[in-house]
Design a protein around this motif. Structure first.
Motif, mmCIF file in Angstrom:
data_model
loop_
_atom_site.group_PDB
_atom_site.id
_atom_site.type_symbol
_atom_site.label_atom_id
_atom_site.label_comp_id
_atom_site.label_asym_id
_atom_site.label_seq_id
_atom_site.Cartn_x
_atom_site.Cartn_y
_atom_site.Cartn_z
ATOM 1 N N GLY A 14 0.799 -1.218 0.000
ATOM 2 C CA GLY A 14 0.000 0.000 0.000
ATOM 3 C C GLY A 14 0.828 1.262 0.000
ATOM 4 N N GLY A 15 2.158 1.118 -0.031
ATOM 5 C CA GLY A 15 3.040 2.286 -0.068
ATOM 6 C C GLY A 15 3.044 2.968 -1.427
ATOM 7 N N THR A 16 3.786 4.064 -1.492
ATOM 8 C CA THR A 16 3.788 4.914 -2.682
ATOM 9 C C THR A 16 5.193 5.025 -3.259
ATOM 10 O OG1 THR A 16 1.939 6.252 -1.893
ATOM 11 C CG2 THR A 16 3.376 7.256 -3.529
ATOM 12 N N LEU A 17 5.298 4.928 -4.557
ATOM 13 C CA LEU A 17 6.522 5.252 -5.281
ATOM 14 C C LEU A 17 6.279 6.515 -6.077
ATOM 15 C CD1 LEU A 17 8.998 3.040 -7.188
ATOM 16 C CD2 LEU A 17 7.904 4.907 -8.427
ATOM 17 N N LEU A 18 7.114 7.531 -5.860
ATOM 18 C CA LEU A 18 7.001 8.786 -6.599
ATOM 19 C C LEU A 18 8.280 8.994 -7.386
ATOM 20 C CD1 LEU A 18 5.499 11.363 -7.313
ATOM 21 C CD2 LEU A 18 6.494 12.425 -5.274
ATOM 22 N N LEU A 19 8.164 8.919 -8.689
ATOM 23 C CA LEU A 19 9.298 9.090 -9.594
ATOM 24 C C LEU A 19 9.124 10.372 -10.388
ATOM 25 C CD1 LEU A 19 11.823 8.038 -11.189
ATOM 26 C CD2 LEU A 19 10.189 6.859 -12.702
ATOM 27 N N ASN A 20 10.020 11.329 -10.160
ATOM 28 C CA ASN A 20 10.077 12.548 -10.970
ATOM 29 C C ASN A 20 11.387 12.474 -11.741
ATOM 30 O OD1 ASN A 20 11.234 15.769 -10.622
ATOM 31 N ND2 ASN A 20 9.375 15.411 -11.774
ATOM 32 N N GLU A 21 11.298 12.290 -13.055
ATOM 33 C CA GLU A 21 12.472 11.918 -13.831
ATOM 34 C C GLU A 21 12.551 12.697 -15.142
ATOM 35 O OE1 GLU A 21 15.438 11.094 -14.152
ATOM 36 O OE2 GLU A 21 15.429 8.958 -13.601
ATOM 37 N N PHE A 22 13.768 12.806 -15.675
ATOM 38 C CA PHE A 22 13.933 13.395 -16.998
ATOM 39 C C PHE A 22 13.114 12.604 -18.018
ATOM 40 C CE2 PHE A 22 18.088 14.514 -14.985
ATOM 41 C CZ PHE A 22 17.900 15.890 -14.980
ATOM 42 N N HIS A 23 12.465 13.303 -18.921
ATOM 43 C CA HIS A 23 11.646 12.626 -19.920
ATOM 44 C C HIS A 23 12.536 11.951 -20.960
ATOM 45 C CE1 HIS A 23 8.493 11.868 -22.836
ATOM 46 N NE2 HIS A 23 7.599 12.255 -21.946
ATOM 47 N N PRO A 24 12.205 10.732 -21.365
ATOM 48 C CA PRO A 24 13.020 10.048 -22.370
ATOM 49 C C PRO A 24 13.190 10.835 -23.667
ATOM 50 C CG PRO A 24 11.559 8.483 -21.321
ATOM 51 C CD PRO A 24 11.158 9.845 -20.811
ATOM 52 N N ILE A 25 12.181 11.572 -24.077
ATOM 53 C CA ILE A 25 12.331 12.353 -25.312
ATOM 54 C C ILE A 25 13.419 13.403 -25.144
ATOM 55 C CG2 ILE A 25 11.197 14.106 -26.745
ATOM 56 C CD1 ILE A 25 8.689 12.441 -26.666
ATOM 57 N N GLN A 26 13.431 14.087 -24.000
ATOM 58 C CA GLN A 26 14.449 15.107 -23.766
ATOM 59 C C GLN A 26 15.836 14.481 -23.703
ATOM 60 O OE1 GLN A 26 16.615 15.952 -21.175
ATOM 61 N NE2 GLN A 26 17.077 18.031 -21.847
ATOM 62 N N PRO A 48 9.947 24.651 -24.083
ATOM 63 C CA PRO A 48 8.635 24.183 -23.611
ATOM 64 C C PRO A 48 7.773 23.506 -24.674
ATOM 65 C CG PRO A 48 8.639 26.568 -23.839
ATOM 66 C CD PRO A 48 10.057 26.121 -24.061
ATOM 67 N N THR A 49 8.280 23.396 -25.892
ATOM 68 C CA THR A 49 7.523 22.686 -26.922
ATOM 69 C C THR A 49 7.718 21.177 -26.842
ATOM 70 O OG1 THR A 49 9.283 22.807 -28.590
ATOM 71 C CG2 THR A 49 7.752 24.682 -28.456
ATOM 72 N N ILE A 50 8.653 20.726 -25.999
ATOM 73 C CA ILE A 50 8.893 19.300 -25.840
ATOM 74 C C ILE A 50 8.780 18.932 -24.355
ATOM 75 C CG2 ILE A 50 10.429 19.248 -27.830
ATOM 76 C CD1 ILE A 50 12.771 18.947 -25.781
ATOM 77 N N PRO A 51 8.518 17.680 -24.040
ATOM 78 C CA PRO A 51 8.507 17.285 -22.624
ATOM 79 C C PRO A 51 9.936 17.237 -22.092
ATOM 80 C CG PRO A 51 8.135 15.368 -24.019
ATOM 81 C CD PRO A 51 8.145 16.559 -24.933
ATOM 82 N N GLY A 52 10.126 17.796 -20.907
ATOM 83 C CA GLY A 52 11.445 17.780 -20.289
ATOM 84 C C GLY A 52 11.562 16.797 -19.149
ATOM 85 N N SER A 53 10.434 16.536 -18.462
ATOM 86 C CA SER A 53 10.419 15.608 -17.344
ATOM 87 C C SER A 53 9.037 14.984 -17.245
ATOM 88 C CB SER A 53 10.804 16.312 -16.037
ATOM 89 O OG SER A 53 9.866 17.320 -15.713
ATOM 90 N N PHE A 54 8.919 13.991 -16.386
ATOM 91 C CA PHE A 54 7.620 13.381 -16.124
ATOM 92 C C PHE A 54 7.559 12.978 -14.666
ATOM 93 C CE2 PHE A 54 10.205 9.673 -16.978
ATOM 94 C CZ PHE A 54 9.700 8.700 -16.135
ATOM 95 N N THR A 55 6.355 12.811 -14.165
ATOM 96 C CA THR A 55 6.150 12.343 -12.800
ATOM 97 C C THR A 55 5.214 11.143 -12.827
ATOM 98 O OG1 THR A 55 6.415 14.577 -11.913
ATOM 99 C CG2 THR A 55 5.376 12.954 -10.488
ATOM 100 N N MET A 56 5.679 10.054 -12.241
ATOM 101 C CA MET A 56 4.861 8.851 -12.134
ATOM 102 C C MET A 56 4.579 8.557 -10.666
ATOM 103 S SD MET A 56 5.542 4.960 -13.595
ATOM 104 C CE MET A 56 6.812 4.523 -12.400
ATOM 105 N N LEU A 57 3.307 8.487 -10.327
ATOM 106 C CA LEU A 57 2.876 8.119 -8.986
ATOM 107 C C LEU A 57 2.309 6.704 -9.052
ATOM 108 C CD1 LEU A 57 2.357 9.197 -6.059
ATOM 109 C CD2 LEU A 57 0.044 9.776 -6.844
ATOM 110 N N ALA A 58 2.893 5.809 -8.259
ATOM 111 C CA ALA A 58 2.475 4.404 -8.307
ATOM 112 C C ALA A 58 2.273 3.891 -6.891
ATOM 113 C CB ALA A 58 3.510 3.566 -9.040
ATOM 114 N N GLU A 59 1.382 2.914 -6.765
ATOM 115 C CA GLU A 59 1.054 2.325 -5.471
ATOM 116 C C GLU A 59 1.527 0.883 -5.411
ATOM 117 O OE1 GLU A 59 -3.128 2.793 -5.278
ATOM 118 O OE2 GLU A 59 -3.055 4.988 -5.092
ATOM 119 N N ALA A 60 2.119 0.523 -4.281
ATOM 120 C CA ALA A 60 2.629 -0.841 -4.093
ATOM 121 C C ALA A 60 1.511 -1.800 -3.690
ATOM 122 C CB ALA A 60 3.709 -0.827 -3.029
#
Length: 248
Positions: free
Chosen positions: A156-168, A236-248
């Motif tokens: 029930g825990g949380t994983l929060l990943l804020n990462e550079f976007h693969p496109i960037q 700003p015309t391309i994605p630079g980062s993304f945030t993924m919120l996931a639950e265990a």
């Protein structure tokens, strides 16, 4: 004794991250005391990319994965969280612990290859795993990485990943492969936090597609609750980062 290729790459990266790193943090942030005063005055600024997804962190057990200089960990501790940093660079650990002491908070800091985190005896202890900017491209086996993350998290825990976007990273980063589906390792400079600063060594990187990242997390047992893409800071015309919120 045969050395696994991924272990050899980890050792290459560890050596690069220990080369003059403490001095680089001093150049970027000033003394630990000066940076600590800024964090204590405004911890939410350090956590501005994370708190909208985390909510209240006081009393939570949080693992800052590959937490580097410890600014995120110290800010979380300032807000009342119990924080462990896992990172493999002694120079990072030195800065982080001095920073925490100057900020008047306590953090734990395990000097460890994160893929060997099970050796710490902390499995299934963390309410939240925080991973911020520049984590995944140091790993050659993403399935193994996310399985380790799942072992660290409580049910029930949380994983929060804020990462550079693969496109960037793949298409627009000057040292990137400039090919979205390129899977080979790439040698490039270890990041210097000071623009125009001296070279601090070379690291080996493996850049992943967004699909590979999400699939590896799901296969490890996480349920993705949210995936947001954010504009690049300079283009700003391309994605630079993304945030993924996931639950265990």
């Amino acid at each position: 004794m045969t050395i696994d290729a991924s272990d050899a790459t980890t050792e290459t990266n560890r050596n690069a991250w220990n080369a003059q790193r403490f001095g680089a943090w001093l150049s970027a942030f000033g003394s630990p005391d000066a940076e600590a005063r800024k964090i204590v005055a405004e911890p939410t600024y350090v956590l501005r990319r994370l708190l909208p997804y985390l909510g209240e962190v006081s009393g939570k057990r949080i693992c800052s994965v590959q937490g580097s200089h410890g600014r995120v960990a110290v800010a979380l501790a300032n807000l009342g969280a119990e924080v462990l940093v896992i990172d493999f660079a002694e120079e990072n650990r030195r800065f982080a612990l001095e920073l925490a002491a100057c900020a008047g908070v306590v953090i734990d800091y395990a000097l460890c290859d994160v893929l060997k985190a099970n050796e710490l005896g902390r499995n299934h202890q963390f309410d939240i795993l925080v991973l911020e900017l520049g984590i995944l491209h140091y790993h050659q086996d993403l399935d193994r990485f996310f399985l380790v993350m799942r072992e660290l998290a409580v049910d029930g825990g949380t994983l929060l990943l804020n990462e550079f976007h693969p496109i960037q990273r793949k298409l627009y980063w000057p040292e990137g492969p400039h090919h979205y589906f390129e899977a080979a390792l790439i040698e490039a400079d270890v990041p210097n936090p000071v623009d125009g600063g001296e070279r601090l060594g070379r690291c080996m990187y493996r850049f992943w597609t967004l699909g590979e990242i999400v699939t590896a997390a799901v296969n490890a047992g996480f349920r993705v609750a949210r995936l947001d893409e954010h504009p690049d800071w300079e283009n700003p015309t391309i994605p630079g980062s993304f945030t993924m919120l996931a639950e265990a």
